[in-house]
Scaffold this motif. Sequence first.
Motif, mmCIF file in Angstrom:
data_model
loop_
_atom_site.group_PDB
_atom_site.id
_atom_site.type_symbol
_atom_site.label_atom_id
_atom_site.label_comp_id
_atom_site.label_asym_id
_atom_site.label_seq_id
_atom_site.Cartn_x
_atom_site.Cartn_y
_atom_site.Cartn_z
ATOM 1 N N THR A 4 0.820 -1.208 0.000
ATOM 2 C CA THR A 4 0.000 0.000 0.000
ATOM 3 C C THR A 4 0.853 1.257 0.000
ATOM 4 O O THR A 4 0.395 2.315 -0.397
ATOM 5 C CB THR A 4 -0.940 0.013 1.221
ATOM 6 N N THR A 5 2.089 1.150 0.467
ATOM 7 C CA THR A 5 3.040 2.255 0.421
ATOM 8 C C THR A 5 4.093 1.936 -0.616
ATOM 9 O O THR A 5 4.611 0.811 -0.661
ATOM 10 C CB THR A 5 3.712 2.460 1.795
ATOM 11 N N PHE A 6 4.418 2.890 -1.459
ATOM 12 C CA PHE A 6 5.352 2.612 -2.544
ATOM 13 C C PHE A 6 6.689 2.133 -1.975
ATOM 14 O O PHE A 6 7.307 2.817 -1.148
ATOM 15 C CB PHE A 6 5.561 3.862 -3.396
ATOM 16 N N PRO A 7 7.177 0.965 -2.410
ATOM 17 C CA PRO A 7 8.388 0.365 -1.825
ATOM 18 C C PRO A 7 9.655 0.970 -2.420
ATOM 19 O O PRO A 7 10.411 0.300 -3.141
ATOM 20 C CB PRO A 7 8.231 -1.116 -2.188
ATOM 21 N N ILE A 8 9.928 2.216 -2.102
ATOM 22 C CA ILE A 8 10.990 2.946 -2.778
ATOM 23 C C ILE A 8 12.355 2.301 -2.588
ATOM 24 O O ILE A 8 13.146 2.230 -3.544
ATOM 25 C CB ILE A 8 11.006 4.428 -2.340
ATOM 26 N N GLU A 9 12.661 1.802 -1.413
ATOM 27 C CA GLU A 9 13.981 1.197 -1.205
ATOM 28 C C GLU A 9 14.109 -0.103 -2.009
ATOM 29 O O GLU A 9 15.160 -0.385 -2.584
ATOM 30 C CB GLU A 9 14.223 0.936 0.284
ATOM 31 N N LYS A 10 13.048 -0.874 -2.052
ATOM 32 C CA LYS A 10 13.062 -2.096 -2.850
ATOM 33 C C LYS A 10 13.258 -1.771 -4.329
ATOM 34 O O LYS A 10 14.016 -2.439 -5.038
ATOM 35 C CB LYS A 10 11.754 -2.857 -2.637
ATOM 36 N N VAL A 11 12.560 -0.722 -4.786
ATOM 37 C CA VAL A 11 12.696 -0.301 -6.178
ATOM 38 C C VAL A 11 14.113 0.163 -6.466
ATOM 39 O O VAL A 11 14.740 -0.227 -7.460
ATOM 40 C CB VAL A 11 11.676 0.813 -6.515
ATOM 41 N N ARG A 12 14.653 1.004 -5.605
ATOM 42 C CA ARG A 12 16.005 1.542 -5.834
ATOM 43 C C ARG A 12 17.049 0.433 -5.867
ATOM 44 O O ARG A 12 18.019 0.505 -6.636
ATOM 45 C CB ARG A 12 16.362 2.575 -4.756
ATOM 46 N N ASN A 13 16.853 -0.589 -5.078
ATOM 47 C CA ASN A 13 17.806 -1.704 -5.057
ATOM 48 C C ASN A 13 17.796 -2.506 -6.350
ATOM 49 O O ASN A 13 18.707 -3.293 -6.604
ATOM 50 C CB ASN A 13 17.512 -2.625 -3.866
ATOM 51 N N LEU A 14 16.775 -2.300 -7.175
ATOM 52 C CA LEU A 14 16.680 -3.000 -8.457
ATOM 53 C C LEU A 14 17.317 -2.214 -9.603
ATOM 54 O O LEU A 14 17.233 -2.634 -10.760
ATOM 55 C CB LEU A 14 15.213 -3.292 -8.787
ATOM 56 N N PHE A 15 17.983 -1.104 -9.282
ATOM 57 C CA PHE A 15 18.646 -0.293 -10.300
ATOM 58 C C PHE A 15 20.138 -0.169 -9.952
ATOM 59 O O PHE A 15 20.529 0.680 -9.148
ATOM 60 C CB PHE A 15 17.997 1.093 -10.402
ATOM 61 N N PRO A 16 20.967 -1.023 -10.544
ATOM 62 C CA PRO A 16 22.392 -1.039 -10.194
ATOM 63 C C PRO A 16 23.084 0.312 -10.366
ATOM 64 O O PRO A 16 23.999 0.640 -9.601
ATOM 65 C CB PRO A 16 22.976 -2.081 -11.154
ATOM 66 N N ALA A 17 22.666 1.098 -11.341
ATOM 67 C CA ALA A 17 23.326 2.386 -11.582
ATOM 68 C C ALA A 17 23.198 3.324 -10.393
ATOM 69 O O ALA A 17 24.047 4.213 -10.206
ATOM 70 C CB ALA A 17 22.739 3.049 -12.828
ATOM 71 N N LEU A 18 22.167 3.131 -9.584
ATOM 72 C CA LEU A 18 21.969 4.007 -8.421
ATOM 73 C C LEU A 18 22.951 3.696 -7.302
ATOM 74 O O LEU A 18 23.103 4.485 -6.368
ATOM 75 C CB LEU A 18 20.543 3.857 -7.879
ATOM 76 N N GLN A 19 23.626 2.558 -7.399
ATOM 77 C CA GLN A 19 24.502 2.113 -6.308
ATOM 78 C C GLN A 19 25.964 2.496 -6.531
ATOM 79 O O GLN A 19 26.819 2.184 -5.706
ATOM 80 C CB GLN A 19 24.405 0.593 -6.137
ATOM 81 N N ILE A 20 26.260 3.158 -7.639
ATOM 82 C CA ILE A 20 27.657 3.453 -7.993
ATOM 83 C C ILE A 20 27.997 4.890 -7.616
ATOM 84 O O ILE A 20 27.365 5.843 -8.103
ATOM 85 C CB ILE A 20 27.893 3.224 -9.501
ATOM 86 N N LYS A 21 29.006 5.065 -6.781
ATOM 87 C CA LYS A 21 29.417 6.397 -6.346
ATOM 88 C C LYS A 21 30.425 7.001 -7.319
ATOM 89 O O LYS A 21 31.116 6.278 -8.044
ATOM 90 C CB LYS A 21 30.039 6.332 -4.946
ATOM 91 N N ASP A 22 30.517 8.317 -7.312
ATOM 92 C CA ASP A 22 31.516 8.988 -8.149
ATOM 93 C C ASP A 22 32.854 9.049 -7.424
ATOM 94 O O ASP A 22 33.032 8.448 -6.358
ATOM 95 C CB ASP A 22 31.022 10.389 -8.561
ATOM 96 N N GLN A 23 33.809 9.794 -7.981
ATOM 97 C CA GLN A 23 35.152 9.862 -7.389
ATOM 98 C C GLN A 23 35.150 10.496 -6.007
ATOM 99 O O GLN A 23 36.045 10.250 -5.202
ATOM 100 C CB GLN A 23 36.075 10.646 -8.322
ATOM 101 N N GLU A 24 34.124 11.291 -5.741
ATOM 102 C CA GLU A 24 33.997 11.921 -4.420
ATOM 103 C C GLU A 24 33.160 11.074 -3.475
ATOM 104 O O GLU A 24 32.775 11.527 -2.403
ATOM 105 C CB GLU A 24 33.358 13.314 -4.567
ATOM 106 N N GLN A 25 32.867 9.849 -3.907
ATOM 107 C CA GLN A 25 32.074 8.912 -3.113
ATOM 108 C C GLN A 25 30.651 9.427 -2.850
ATOM 109 O O GLN A 25 30.079 9.265 -1.768
ATOM 110 C CB GLN A 25 32.774 8.588 -1.787
ATOM 111 N N VAL A 26 30.097 10.067 -3.881
ATOM 112 C CA VAL A 26 28.733 10.583 -3.817
ATOM 113 C C VAL A 26 27.886 9.818 -4.830
ATOM 114 O O VAL A 26 28.312 9.608 -5.963
ATOM 115 C CB VAL A 26 28.691 12.097 -4.128
ATOM 116 N N PHE A 27 26.703 9.420 -4.424
ATOM 117 C CA PHE A 27 25.802 8.724 -5.338
ATOM 118 C C PHE A 27 25.224 9.718 -6.345
ATOM 119 O O PHE A 27 24.880 10.845 -5.990
ATOM 120 C CB PHE A 27 24.652 8.061 -4.573
#
Length: 415
Positions: A4-27
């Motif tokens: 009933t509540t949008f499962p945003i964390e579950k959704v985000r975990n299904l997108f590998p590109a969201l898990q990669i940090k830049d050189q400054e260790q920022v998503f």
Amino acid sequence: MPETTFPIEKVRNLFPALQIKDQEQVFPIYFDGPGGTQMAQPCLDRMTEYITTGMANLHGTFPTSQRTDALLLEAKTAVGDLLNCKAEEVAFGQNMTSLAFQVSNSLRSFLKEGDEIVVTQLDHRANVDPWLYLAKETGAVVKFIPVNKDDFTLDLTKLEEIITKRTKLVAVGLSSNLTGTVSNAKIIFQKAREVDAFTIADAVHAVPHFPVDFESLDCDILFCSAYKFFGPHLGIAVIKADLFNKLPVAKLKPAPNEIPYKLETGTQNHEAIAGLCGAIEFIAKLGSGGHRKQRLRTGMEFIKAYEEELMKDLEGFLKNIPEVTLYRAPDKIEKTPTFAFRIKNIHSRKATEFFAEKYNLCIGDGHFYAATMAEIFPVMATGGWIRIGFAPYNTREEIEIFKKALKDLLFMNSK
């Protein structure tokens, strides 16, 4: 039980590109959804599976070829469930633009000098220029449904004068990739059908944000792109079977004559087609219901409701910044979570460079191929618009980061 509540964390975990940090260790924060979303893991899984378990072309007697045959049928059936059309009406191609030009060329024999083609000022040029090209080749006259400069919607007050007995083709975008305006395409198509004109829907920006129903729209042709809804770079055309069968398409002599294969010239991007199945699976898993078509519809409704929450947050903020000019329809007009705006005394490219370098925000600038709009609202001298568009993996926290970034940019510019 359905969520009933949008499962945003579950959704985000299904997108590998969201898990990669830049050189400054920022998503990274991907606010460039209208230009193309990130790929969902089920899409990547299906592509990898196809590539690693043995690839083959069609119509062979051996297992890998038979699996490819089955894959194409699976993908067309999945698109049929997503868009409420028949599998035999679904064709794949390089991208929406290429498919539109291909279809435009096939419609040439149906038009003659003096016929009329109707397009809109609000649309991406991919749903304008193929039909302008058709007019040039046939001697047809082009008419534009104008945009209302006050509310960024299509002005339908003179539709009776624009669509006439001489009209042979009407092309309309379901939703603007610039302003997010959802156009009343059904009314336009209904008027076009009264004069037996071909009706064409650009659903590229619509499919990622709300349920699209080909049968309910009752148009002849619909285009969309898989990379706008969590999949690979792949174009999709849906053409009503009775028209599709009549289309004289350019093809090699030995290639199939039956639909939809006659439009699919040469070997298709089979791994991308596999990925499309995974992207559709991602949407279906967000929904509920006893069959896939129902799960896809409820999944899209779930996405729409979540994105509307984000939309209200950002819209309220931007409207209260004096230096920001927001190109946005009024509250009563349905819109997607896509925002085009300009910042006073700041070139749009300079603004997006600042957002990227200081905050790792992926935000676009320019005309976004809504080139007619860029002429009507002359914006290119200052770099065009800045555009933010949401996908279901975006969050309120990311919006707060953008708010801080914009305030910092305005502060720096005021010094």
